[in-house]
Design an enzyme around this catalytic site. Structure first.
Site, PDB file in Angstrom:
ATOM      1  N   TYR A   1       0.802  -1.223   0.000  1.00  0.00           N
ATOM      2  CA  TYR A   1       0.000   0.000   0.000  1.00  0.00           C
ATOM      3  C   TYR A   1       0.840   1.280   0.000  1.00  0.00           C
ATOM      4  CZ  TYR A   1      -4.150  -2.886   0.664  1.00  0.00           C
ATOM      5  OH  TYR A   1      -5.160  -3.801   0.505  1.00  0.00           O
TER       6      TYR A   1
ATOM      7  N   ASP B   1     -11.441  -8.618   6.405  1.00  0.00           N
ATOM      8  CA  ASP B   1     -12.773  -8.638   5.788  1.00  0.00           C
ATOM      9  C   ASP B   1     -13.337 -10.057   5.805  1.00  0.00           C
ATOM     10  OD1 ASP B   1     -12.407  -5.930   5.172  1.00  0.00           O
ATOM     11  OD2 ASP B   1     -13.448  -6.141   3.246  1.00  0.00           O
TER      12      ASP B   1
ATOM     13  N   ASP C   1      -2.198 -18.270   2.973  1.00  0.00           N
ATOM     14  CA  ASP C   1      -3.255 -19.063   2.329  1.00  0.00           C
ATOM     15  C   ASP C   1      -3.848 -20.069   3.312  1.00  0.00           C
ATOM     16  OD1 ASP C   1      -0.714 -20.134   2.218  1.00  0.00           O
ATOM     17  OD2 ASP C   1      -0.822 -20.799   0.138  1.00  0.00           O
TER      18      ASP C   1
ATOM     19  N   ASP D   1      -5.662  -6.628   5.374  1.00  0.00           N
ATOM     20  CA  ASP D   1      -6.864  -6.047   4.776  1.00  0.00           C
ATOM     21  C   ASP D   1      -7.813  -7.170   4.342  1.00  0.00           C
ATOM     22  OD1 ASP D   1      -8.673  -4.366   3.602  1.00  0.00           O
ATOM     23  OD2 ASP D   1      -7.349  -3.635   2.030  1.00  0.00           O
TER      24      ASP D   1
ATOM     25  N   LYS E   1       3.998 -14.986   4.025  1.00  0.00           N
ATOM     26  CA  LYS E   1       4.177 -15.905   2.892  1.00  0.00           C
ATOM     27  C   LYS E   1       5.673 -15.998   2.616  1.00  0.00           C
ATOM     28  CE  LYS E   1       2.351 -18.350  -0.524  1.00  0.00           C
ATOM     29  NZ  LYS E   1       1.509 -19.551  -0.373  1.00  0.00           N
TER      30      LYS E   1
HETATM   31 MG    MG Z   1     -10.728  -3.312   3.362  1.00  0.00          MG
END
Ligand code: MG
Ligand code: NAI
Length: 331
Positions: free
Chosen positions: A124, A233, A205, A229, A171
């Site tokens: 980001y 969710d 994963d 992120d 990862k």
């Molecule tokens: Mg979000």
């Protein structure tokens, strides 16, 4: 005296934030509240998505409550995401996202986990470029400093929650430099904090699968920006969805609480927005920013009582005003 900078933003931010402020004021009658602008409507009015006056007020007040902002669907010259600007400029470098079961809404009642997401770097940082007409490149920045910082905050949260497990999610098998640095920095800090015995790790994963298969096994998850992120969710499915998902952008002495949902233009202005995610975000400000854990407990208990006493169907039909009124009765 406690002060709060309120940034409703766009869309339903103008509905859920005032509701959460009234609830906070009930718990903290002497709270001094000042409103500030940010977001897409602000950009259209002033040509910038976060005015300097908003940043100044936030620095002065320390505590903020943000609603949601709309983003233009296409690239607009000069526009920068308001929430990303606030996170970066105010160094709100950790995002705290709890997920728990709620009566009536959750399909299982044994989920109580918290995701600590590195909030300032990773993918980001927004460094994207076209290497050629057919090749787009995004940079992923992982620093020792930011990784150690999120681990330090994880140690604080682990003590507050009396956590039995801290799971580092990465990862590193495919990204040994970036994810490896994140994992090793976190492990070192947590060991120095005397918490090595609680640390566990998962590839992202596998973590996604296990958050669906056995979410009750997780307590505190610590991860990088994009993974956090997505996983937060995903995990908020267990709390009954976006309408109940709170978050806190957590810096040192400065924090902005923020419901996970967006500006919901499809229902904005209809009075139908559920204010509970914004209200539960205010509870995070109480617990982690103002160190007022008892008030946070009181607020979360009132939400639990409300959800026990109102069926989902009843709740779905209610307006913002009615949910707020029913909650205030139970505080
Ligand atoms: Mg979000
Ligand atoms: P959204 O979260 O705004 O809405 C998704 C769906 O959930 C919609 O059907 C909406 O009506 C519903 N919903 C969301 N919050 C609700 C609430 N409190 N009560 C009842 N229903 C609720 O996400 P969407 O539609 O993808 O994005 C809309 C706008 O919000 C876009 O401009 C997007 O860029 C922005 N956005 C902003 C965020 C932020 O400010 N942090 C986060 C996500 C999206």
């Amino acid at each position: 005296m406690k002060r709060l900078c309120v940034i409703p933003g766009d869309g339903i931010g103008h509905e859920v934030v005032p509701s959460a402020v009234r609830v906070l004021e009930r718990l903290m009658p002497s709270l001094q509240v000042t409103e500030a602008e940010a977001g897409w409507e602000c950009f259209q009015r002033h040509g910038c998505s976060v005015p300097d006056t908003t940043l100044k007020l936030m620095r002065e007040y320390g505590a903020g409550l943000f609603g949601a902002v709309s983003s233009p669907a296409h690239r607009v010259e000069g526009y920068r995401s308001a929430i990303l600007t606030l996170r970066q400029d105010l160094k709100l470098s950790v995002s705290l996202r709890p997920v728990r079961s709620w009566p009536g809404l959750s399909t299982r009642m044994d989920v109580n986990l918290l995701i600590l997401r590195e909030n300032s770097e990773g993918l980001y940082v927004g460094h994207e470029h076209m290497a050629s007409a057919d090749m787009a490149i995004a940079e992923r920045h992982i620093s020792r400093q930011a990784s150690e910082h999120v681990a330090q905050r994880a140690a604080e949260v682990a003590r507050l929650r009396d956590s039995q497990r801290i799971t580092l999610v990465h990862k590193a098998n495919v990204l040994p430099l970036t994810c490896g640095l994140f994992r090793d920095s976190c492990r070192n800090v947590l060991a120095a904090e005397g918490l090595a015995g609680l640390v566990d790790e998962r590839l992202v994963d596998v973590a996604a699968l296990q958050l669906i298969e056995r979410p009750q096994d997780f307590d505190l998850l610590v991860t990088t920006n994009l993974f956090g992120d997505i996983l937060s969710d995903l995990a908020c499915y267990w709390s009954g969805g976006l309408g109940l998902a709170p978050s806190l952008n957590w810096g040192r002495g400065i924090s902005i609480a923020e419901p996970v949902h967006g500006s919901a233009p499809d229902i904005a202005g209809s009075g139908k927005a559920n204010p509970l995610a914004a209200i539960l975000s205010a509870a995070l400000l109480l617990r982690y920013h103002w160190h007022a854990g008892l008030l946070a407990d009181q607020l979360e208990r009132a939400v639990e009582l409300l959800l026990t006493e109102l069926s989902v169907a009843e709740l779905g039909d209610q307006t913002t005003d009615i949910i707020e009124r029913e909650l205030l009765k139970r505080l």
